[in-house]
Design a protein around this motif. Structure first.
Motif, PDB file in Angstrom:
ATOM      1  N   ARG A   1       0.811  -1.206   0.000  1.00 53.01           N
ATOM      2  CA  ARG A   1       0.000   0.000   0.000  1.00 53.01           C
ATOM      3  C   ARG A   1       0.850   1.264   0.000  1.00 53.01           C
ATOM      4  NH1 ARG A   1      -1.458   0.877   4.522  1.00 53.01           N
ATOM      5  NH2 ARG A   1      -3.195   2.278   4.048  1.00 53.01           N
ATOM      6  N   VAL A   2       0.236   2.362  -0.468  1.00 51.82           N
ATOM      7  CA  VAL A   2       0.777   3.700  -0.250  1.00 51.82           C
ATOM      8  C   VAL A   2      -0.088   4.327   0.844  1.00 51.82           C
ATOM      9  CG1 VAL A   2       1.193   5.983  -1.221  1.00 51.82           C
ATOM     10  CG2 VAL A   2       1.566   3.951  -2.638  1.00 51.82           C
ATOM     11  N   PRO A   3       0.404   4.423   2.082  1.00 54.99           N
ATOM     12  CA  PRO A   3      -0.437   4.932   3.175  1.00 54.99           C
ATOM     13  C   PRO A   3      -0.904   6.359   2.920  1.00 54.99           C
ATOM     14  CG  PRO A   3       1.540   3.856   4.026  1.00 54.99           C
ATOM     15  CD  PRO A   3       1.735   4.010   2.547  1.00 54.99           C
ATOM     16  N   THR A   4      -2.161   6.635   3.245  1.00 54.01           N
ATOM     17  CA  THR A   4      -2.684   7.990   3.078  1.00 54.01           C
ATOM     18  C   THR A   4      -1.899   8.989   3.927  1.00 54.01           C
ATOM     19  OG1 THR A   4      -4.312   7.639   4.826  1.00 54.01           O
ATOM     20  CG2 THR A   4      -4.999   7.113   2.605  1.00 54.01           C
ATOM     21  N   THR A   5      -1.433   8.534   5.082  1.00 53.95           N
ATOM     22  CA  THR A   5      -0.663   9.418   5.965  1.00 53.95           C
ATOM     23  C   THR A   5       0.639   9.850   5.307  1.00 53.95           C
ATOM     24  OG1 THR A   5      -1.573   8.293   7.903  1.00 53.95           O
ATOM     25  CG2 THR A   5       0.381   9.627   8.248  1.00 53.95           C
ATOM     26  N   ASP A   6       1.290   8.947   4.577  1.00 60.84           N
ATOM     27  CA  ASP A   6       2.544   9.296   3.913  1.00 60.84           C
ATOM     28  C   ASP A   6       2.324  10.319   2.810  1.00 60.84           C
ATOM     29  OD1 ASP A   6       3.955   7.659   5.562  1.00 60.84           O
ATOM     30  OD2 ASP A   6       4.269   6.052   4.107  1.00 60.84           O
TER      31      ASP A   6
END
Length: 537
Positions: A415-420
């Motif tokens: 995943r690409v975390p939304t936080t990042d």
């Protein structure tokens, strides 16, 4: 010499109420299988640490993938987005969705593997061999991405007979992965894991219908654009189709904002629009674009700044460390704010305050009187907290939650975390407009995240509507702006682990210059040159 970190910790710590997961060795993140050959400064990382919980969740994902491959070899799983209570929403491909009985069977196999404490081994293989393996398994997204890799080898992880690539470190064996459950969550299921604050418990689940709907809508957008993974986005950059991706992405944003403005205009009793969302969501640009759309609907927007209602500095509440807590609701003069708000809605003249951040004092602001065609817009961290406007009836309020809910993943398991995404936005914005280094932004990020979890996320489902400010192409643009800022952080910095993690994420993206971004884009709030920066409705 040559003893793995895991052995040292078992001797030094023994049984721990919170499991140790990894370590910092001379400031560098290392797996517990890492062997010590020379004197070193070593700090254990637990399941209650941010890096520890990332490794745990990644390892748990590998355990899930392994169990599904063993029981249902025709199926493949997409590990999609996270859920606020602690879990990944997953969907299955290659067959119909799993039934309750099948999920119970998968969870049972996972627990069997955990009880047997199988090792999770890392191996380095030639890149061509890895690409061939993923092609044979039908994992085209991984194969396409790896063909763009500059290195000629790849590190794969092995569990029983399962081999896979995961973006980041793992625990040394399955015995560490004791806290999880699977739940049916149509149209897929949830892999639930513990959160940092309660590292050995699973939080009670609850439904998030609006958040789920936003993620599904964004998934449809990705399919519409033909960019369901990072490799597809890279292909768009290389082929020149990125211009179309940018234009359609921005058109979808404009369409959504116009729909929200229309909904507000159709509710004649609404006189107050509240906008909230976490840091780097693009709330400021969104509120200005919404104001323009409201004007197009014949409604006159009036922005009312919450910041002007801060109490005098010496009256500000303090946190547990004795520092001023500007994010607490009590840092605002809620009584005065509500008095002015209701007077403005009654179309009475009001003497507004102005907060002087240099002196820490509230001063006299402008005098304002609104007309019957005005709608007040309030944007701020507490916008969805019912206590903010307790004296205003719900039918007069329209609440909007704004966040960058990224769903563009590296591949089906990474995943690409939304936080990042939000953190990278903030690093670029802080450098562009505030003169902060990446290290300074990273130092404040933990405090920002704590404030979000306490004051924003608990109220997100109170919104009448959610706006997803994520743009599918944005990390391709932010890459060239963020990388030089991250590379300026010194190797000795305590933030170096976070820096390396973000750089490793950005390496997968082909860069795209910012010249294609429209001047009213939400992304311009972070990269600069926004036509709306000085616009006041």
């Amino acid at each position: 010499m040559g003893t793995p970190l895991e052995n040292y910790f078992r001797a030094a710590i023994g049984e721990s109420s919170v499991p140790f997961i990894a370590a910092l060795v001379n400031g560098e993140l290392r797996e517990l299988s890492y062997k010590i050959w020379t004197d070193a400064s070593v700090e254990p990382l637990f399941l209650s640490d941010s890096d520890g919980v990332r490794i745990y969740r990644r390892s748990l994902s590998f355990l899930l993938v392994t169990a599904i491959r063993e029981l249902f070899p025709e199926a493949f799983v997409f590990i999609d987005h996270s859920l606020p209570f602690g879990g990944f929403f997953c969907e299955v491909g290659g067959r119909k969705p799993f039934s309750e009985e099948e999920l119970a069977e998968i969870e049972g196999r996972m627990h069997e593997i955990v009880e047997s404490d199988f090792s999770i081994r890392r191996e380095r293989v030639p890149l061509d061999e890895a690409i061939e393996m993923f092609c044979e398994r039908g994992e085209a997204d991984k194969a396409r991405l790896l063909r763009q890799r500059e290195k000629n080898d790849l590190k794969l992880y092995n569990l029983r007979d399962s081999r896979d690539y995961f973006h980041g470190y793992m625990v040394p064996s399955t015995g560490y992965l004791r806290y999880f459950t699977l739940q049916k969550w149509p149209p897929g299921f949830v892999l639930q894991y513990p959160r940092r604050t309660r590292p050995t418990d699973l939080v009670r689940t609850r439904d998030y219908p609006q958040l789920t709907a936003v993620f599904r809508e964004y998934g449809k957008r990705l399919r519409l654009l033909g960019v369901g993974s990072v490799s597809r986005l890279n292909e768009a950059v290389e082929s020149g189709r990125i211009r179309e991706v940018v234009l359609v992405s921005e058109a979808l944003h404009e369409q959504r904002i116009a729909q929200i403005a229309t909904q507000i205009s159709q509710q004649e009793e609404v006189r107050l629009v509240l906008i909230a969302g976490p840091s780097a969501s693009g709330k400021t640009t969104f509120s200005k674009r919404l104001a323009i759309q409201l004007l197009a609907e014949g409604i006159r927007p009036f922005p009312l700044a919450l910041d002007d209602y801060f109490v005098d500095r010496e009256e500000t509440p303090r946190d547990e460390n004795g520092n001023f807590n500007f994010e607490a609701l009590e840092a605002l003069d809620i009584e005065l704010f509500n008095q002015h708000l209701q007077a403005l809605m009654r179309e009475e003249e009001v003497q507004l305050p102005h907060f002087n951040f240099k002196t820490g004092k509230r001063e006299t602001g402008e005098r304002v009187k609104l007309g019957p065609d005005h709608v007040i817009i309030v944007e701020g961290i507490h916008g969805l907290n019912p206590r903010l406007v307790a004296g205003v009836s719900d039918e007069r309020i329209y609440r909007i939650y704004v966040s960058a809910l990224t769903q563009l993943n590296i591949d089906r398991h990474n995943r690409v975390p939304t936080t990042d995404t939000r953190l990278i936005r903030r690093i670029v914005r802080d450098a562009t407009y505030r003169g902060y280094t990446a290290e300074e932004t990273l130092e404040h990020w933990d405090m920002v995240r704590r404030g979000e979890k306490e004051f924003i996320f608990p109220y997100q489902e109170h919104a009448d509507i959610m706006f997803n400010s994520a743009l599918v192409y944005e990390l391709a643009v932010l890459k060239e702006l963020a990388e030089p800022l991250l590379l300026q952080v010194k190797p000795s910095s305590p933030r170096r682990v976070e820096v390396k993690r973000l750089l490793a994420l950005l390496q997968w993206f082909e860069p795209c210059g910012p010249e294609l971004i429209p001047d009213n884009s939400i992304l311009r709030e972070f990269v600069g040159s926004s036509i709306l920066r000085d616009y006041i409705p």
